[in-house]
Motif scaffolding. Structure first.
Motif, PDB file in Angstrom:
ATOM      1  N   GLN A  41       0.833  -1.205   0.000  1.00 32.84           N
ATOM      2  CA  GLN A  41       0.000   0.000   0.000  1.00 32.84           C
ATOM      3  C   GLN A  41       0.865   1.251   0.000  1.00 32.84           C
ATOM      4  OE1 GLN A  41      -2.873   0.087   3.191  1.00 32.84           O
ATOM      5  NE2 GLN A  41      -3.414   2.225   2.832  1.00 32.84           N
ATOM      6  N   ASP A  42       1.901   1.243   0.818  1.00 34.88           N
ATOM      7  CA  ASP A  42       2.803   2.404   0.879  1.00 34.88           C
ATOM      8  C   ASP A  42       3.507   2.640  -0.450  1.00 34.88           C
ATOM      9  OD1 ASP A  42       2.109   2.776   3.514  1.00 34.88           O
ATOM     10  OD2 ASP A  42       3.898   1.774   4.326  1.00 34.88           O
ATOM     11  N   LEU A  43       3.858   1.552  -1.128  1.00 30.02           N
ATOM     12  CA  LEU A  43       4.582   1.671  -2.402  1.00 30.02           C
ATOM     13  C   LEU A  43       3.649   1.867  -3.591  1.00 30.02           C
ATOM     14  CD1 LEU A  43       7.271  -1.131  -1.904  1.00 30.02           C
ATOM     15  CD2 LEU A  43       7.650   1.335  -1.846  1.00 30.02           C
ATOM     16  N   GLY A  44       2.389   1.547  -3.397  1.00 33.98           N
ATOM     17  CA  GLY A  44       1.426   1.681  -4.491  1.00 33.98           C
ATOM     18  C   GLY A  44       1.637   0.661  -5.574  1.00 33.98           C
ATOM     19  N   ALA A  45       2.107  -0.529  -5.203  1.00 36.37           N
ATOM     20  CA  ALA A  45       2.354  -1.580  -6.195  1.00 36.37           C
ATOM     21  C   ALA A  45       2.219  -2.944  -5.532  1.00 36.37           C
ATOM     22  CB  ALA A  45       3.749  -1.442  -6.792  1.00 36.37           C
ATOM     23  N   GLN A  46       1.655  -3.902  -6.278  1.00 39.54           N
ATOM     24  CA  GLN A  46       1.591  -5.264  -5.775  1.00 39.54           C
ATOM     25  C   GLN A  46       2.960  -5.908  -5.912  1.00 39.54           C
ATOM     26  OE1 GLN A  46      -1.384  -7.723  -7.601  1.00 39.54           O
ATOM     27  NE2 GLN A  46      -0.812  -9.572  -6.444  1.00 39.54           N
ATOM     28  N   LEU A  47       3.426  -6.533  -4.851  1.00 45.82           N
ATOM     29  CA  LEU A  47       4.755  -7.128  -4.834  1.00 45.82           C
ATOM     30  C   LEU A  47       4.724  -8.640  -4.971  1.00 45.82           C
ATOM     31  CD1 LEU A  47       6.224  -5.059  -1.843  1.00 45.82           C
ATOM     32  CD2 LEU A  47       6.481  -4.581  -4.291  1.00 45.82           C
ATOM     33  N   ILE A  48       3.645  -9.276  -4.477  1.00 45.14           N
ATOM     34  CA  ILE A  48       3.591 -10.738  -4.432  1.00 45.14           C
ATOM     35  C   ILE A  48       2.261 -11.228  -4.991  1.00 45.14           C
ATOM     36  CG2 ILE A  48       3.602 -12.760  -2.910  1.00 45.14           C
ATOM     37  CD1 ILE A  48       5.314 -11.167  -0.958  1.00 45.14           C
ATOM     38  N   HIS A  49       2.342 -12.216  -5.882  1.00 40.53           N
ATOM     39  CA  HIS A  49       1.148 -12.927  -6.325  1.00 40.53           C
ATOM     40  C   HIS A  49       0.856 -14.022  -5.304  1.00 40.53           C
ATOM     41  CE1 HIS A  49       0.801 -10.980 -10.180  1.00 40.53           C
ATOM     42  NE2 HIS A  49       2.014 -11.358 -10.562  1.00 40.53           N
ATOM     43  N   ARG A  50      -0.331 -14.015  -4.694  1.00 40.28           N
ATOM     44  CA  ARG A  50      -0.665 -14.996  -3.671  1.00 40.28           C
ATOM     45  C   ARG A  50      -1.692 -15.982  -4.218  1.00 40.28           C
ATOM     46  NH1 ARG A  50      -0.266  -9.933  -1.669  1.00 40.28           N
ATOM     47  NH2 ARG A  50       0.802  -9.542   0.324  1.00 40.28           N
ATOM     48  N   THR A  51      -1.437 -17.270  -4.029  1.00 38.11           N
ATOM     49  CA  THR A  51      -2.430 -18.304  -4.320  1.00 38.11           C
ATOM     50  C   THR A  51      -2.470 -19.232  -3.114  1.00 38.11           C
ATOM     51  OG1 THR A  51      -0.893 -19.891  -5.310  1.00 38.11           O
ATOM     52  CG2 THR A  51      -1.808 -18.203  -6.774  1.00 38.11           C
ATOM     53  N   THR A  52      -3.384 -20.154  -3.125  1.00 34.56           N
ATOM     54  CA  THR A  52      -3.496 -21.067  -1.989  1.00 34.56           C
ATOM     55  C   THR A  52      -2.316 -22.024  -1.911  1.00 34.56           C
ATOM     56  OG1 THR A  52      -4.828 -22.555  -3.357  1.00 34.56           O
ATOM     57  CG2 THR A  52      -6.014 -20.979  -1.950  1.00 34.56           C
ATOM     58  N   ARG A  53      -1.644 -22.276  -3.039  1.00 39.42           N
ATOM     59  CA  ARG A  53      -0.571 -23.266  -3.065  1.00 39.42           C
ATOM     60  C   ARG A  53       0.829 -22.647  -3.053  1.00 39.42           C
ATOM     61  NH1 ARG A  53      -2.434 -28.086  -7.230  1.00 39.42           N
ATOM     62  NH2 ARG A  53      -4.314 -28.742  -6.070  1.00 39.42           N
ATOM     63  N   ARG A  54       0.976 -21.499  -3.666  1.00 35.05           N
ATOM     64  CA  ARG A  54       2.314 -20.930  -3.791  1.00 35.05           C
ATOM     65  C   ARG A  54       2.242 -19.419  -3.928  1.00 35.05           C
ATOM     66  NH1 ARG A  54       3.661 -19.780  -9.112  1.00 35.05           N
ATOM     67  NH2 ARG A  54       5.864 -20.050  -8.665  1.00 35.05           N
ATOM     68  N   LEU A  55       3.379 -18.785  -3.834  1.00 36.42           N
ATOM     69  CA  LEU A  55       3.454 -17.345  -4.081  1.00 36.42           C
ATOM     70  C   LEU A  55       4.610 -17.079  -5.039  1.00 36.42           C
ATOM     71  CD1 LEU A  55       6.053 -16.026  -2.397  1.00 36.42           C
ATOM     72  CD2 LEU A  55       4.550 -16.424  -0.459  1.00 36.42           C
ATOM     73  N   SER A  56       4.541 -15.970  -5.731  1.00 38.79           N
ATOM     74  CA  SER A  56       5.607 -15.562  -6.643  1.00 38.79           C
ATOM     75  C   SER A  56       5.687 -14.049  -6.655  1.00 38.79           C
ATOM     76  CB  SER A  56       5.345 -16.091  -8.059  1.00 38.79           C
ATOM     77  OG  SER A  56       4.122 -15.568  -8.562  1.00 38.79           O
ATOM     78  N   LEU A  57       6.842 -13.534  -7.011  1.00 40.27           N
ATOM     79  CA  LEU A  57       7.032 -12.093  -7.041  1.00 40.27           C
ATOM     80  C   LEU A  57       6.521 -11.511  -8.350  1.00 40.27           C
ATOM     81  CD1 LEU A  57      10.642 -11.693  -5.571  1.00 40.27           C
ATOM     82  CD2 LEU A  57       8.448 -11.621  -4.369  1.00 40.27           C
ATOM     83  N   THR A  58       5.906 -10.345  -8.252  1.00 43.21           N
ATOM     84  CA  THR A  58       5.535  -9.602  -9.447  1.00 43.21           C
ATOM     85  C   THR A  58       6.800  -8.953 -10.014  1.00 43.21           C
ATOM     86  OG1 THR A  58       5.145  -7.556  -8.224  1.00 43.21           O
ATOM     87  CG2 THR A  58       3.286  -9.097  -8.427  1.00 43.21           C
ATOM     88  N   GLU A  59       6.684  -8.302 -11.143  1.00 43.71           N
ATOM     89  CA  GLU A  59       7.839  -7.602 -11.717  1.00 43.71           C
ATOM     90  C   GLU A  59       8.331  -6.530 -10.749  1.00 43.71           C
ATOM     91  OE1 GLU A  59       9.131  -5.158 -15.782  1.00 43.71           O
ATOM     92  OE2 GLU A  59       7.089  -5.942 -15.546  1.00 43.71           O
ATOM     93  N   ALA A  60       7.383  -5.806 -10.127  1.00 46.54           N
ATOM     94  CA  ALA A  60       7.760  -4.792  -9.140  1.00 46.54           C
ATOM     95  C   ALA A  60       8.415  -5.450  -7.934  1.00 46.54           C
ATOM     96  CB  ALA A  60       6.533  -3.993  -8.698  1.00 46.54           C
ATOM     97  N   GLY A  61       7.885  -6.622  -7.534  1.00 41.52           N
ATOM     98  CA  GLY A  61       8.449  -7.338  -6.401  1.00 41.52           C
ATOM     99  C   GLY A  61       9.874  -7.799  -6.655  1.00 41.52           C
TER     100      GLY A  61
END
Length: 304
Positions: A41-61
């Motif tokens: 929220q502070d950065l104004g960008a999504q950093l992590i893709h969250r799913t029930t099984r795994r997570l991955s970093l977005t390009e910004a992340g």
């Protein structure tokens, strides 16, 4: 946003799981998730893709991860630099140094360093081979010349000047050497510990105007060796002319036991470097040792 939140973000990325990262940080998983959401929220960008099984970093992340990881390392270095004074540094440093520098100054300098940091042990090998640091598990090497391996880091310590010299008795017996061509008629003792130039002695000389020109001469002689001290002793005994690092004959030159010749030509000059495997964060004990060694070279600058 603060450094602690960035560290938590790095921990989540490294762990690949909020649950694992939360356990490592001593937080509940919801509390950690809330901290990461606040960071996004502070950065104004999504950093992590969250799913029930795994997570991955977005390009910004991924972009933030690179910089945040650097910050984490810098913080660790800052803490380590303070801990060095409050708690003392510990561990073992394995290093390789050339025989000339090892005998001239490094044995004493490294022993002094170990006395200053009594919880550090240094295992120092004196050798002239271009060793494989990573393959042989070495932390540091001191070497002269050009760095061929781009996976290593080289920190300059000093410039090493070379000199062509012989004993006064050799000159009395065989005459003065006026120019490079005259060397062909003399017994020139070759120093074979070098990538090139063992039998082709290279110099620079002032040319027309302010330009310098490179000149070389093919030498020959009755003796060749990869050990500079062996050449020094042969020269002192009057057996021939040598072309060696000035540091190994400096005291002989000062005492008149050897004399420099061909003063109209500038001998070769090579850099002396502290070399270590590539790392983003140089361990504090290694940084301190390199600085200590550099000062030891500077204290004997006249020799070089």
């Amino acid at each position: 946003m603060n450094a602690a939140d960035l560290t938590l973000f790095v921990n989540v990325a490294d762990a690949g799981s909020f649950n694992k990262a939360a356990q490592q940080a001593g937080l509940s998983t919801p509390a950690l998730s809330k901290r990461i959401s606040k960071l996004e929220q502070d950065l104004g960008a999504q950093l992590i893709h969250r799913t029930t099984r795994r997570l991955s970093l977005t390009e910004a992340g991924e972009s933030l991860y690179v910089h945040a990881k650097n910050i984490e390392g810098q913080v660790s270095d800052a803490v380590a630099s303070v801990s060095a004074f409050s708690q003392g540094l510990t561990g073992t440093i394995k290093m390789s140094v050339p025989t000339i520098s090892g005998e001239l100054l490094l044995a004493e300098a490294v022993a002094e360093f170990c006395q200053k940091y009594p919880n550090i042990t240094v295992d120092m090998r004196l050798e002239n081979d271009f060793v494989d640091l990573v393959g042989e598990g070495l932390d540091l090497a001191i070497r002269t010349g050009k760095l061929e391996d781009s996976s290593l880091i080289a920190k300059p310590l000093i410039q090493s000047n070379w000199v062509v010299c012989c004993s006064p008795s050799y000159i009395e017996r065989y005459g003065e050497v006026s120019d490079l061509e005259a060397l062909r008629d003399h017994n020139c003792l070759a120093y074979t510990y070098q990538a090139q130039g063992s039998f082709d002695w290279r110099f620079t000389k002032q040319g027309v105007g302010k330009k310098t020109v490179e000149e070389s001469v093919r030498i020959s002689g009755s003796f060749a060796t990869n050990n500079a001290q062996a050449l020094r002793k042969a020269a002192l005994a009057g057996f021939g002319i040598v072309y060696v690092p000035r540091c190994c004959v400096y005291e002989d030159l000062q005492q008149g036991k050897l004399v420099a010749i061909l003063s109209g030509y500038k001998p070769r000059q090579l850099g002396v470097y502290a070399i270590y495997p590539f790392t983003k964060y140089l361990p504090e004990k290694l940084r301190l040792l390199i600085e200590h060694i550099k000062q030891a070279y500077q204290d004997k600058k006249a020799y070089f």
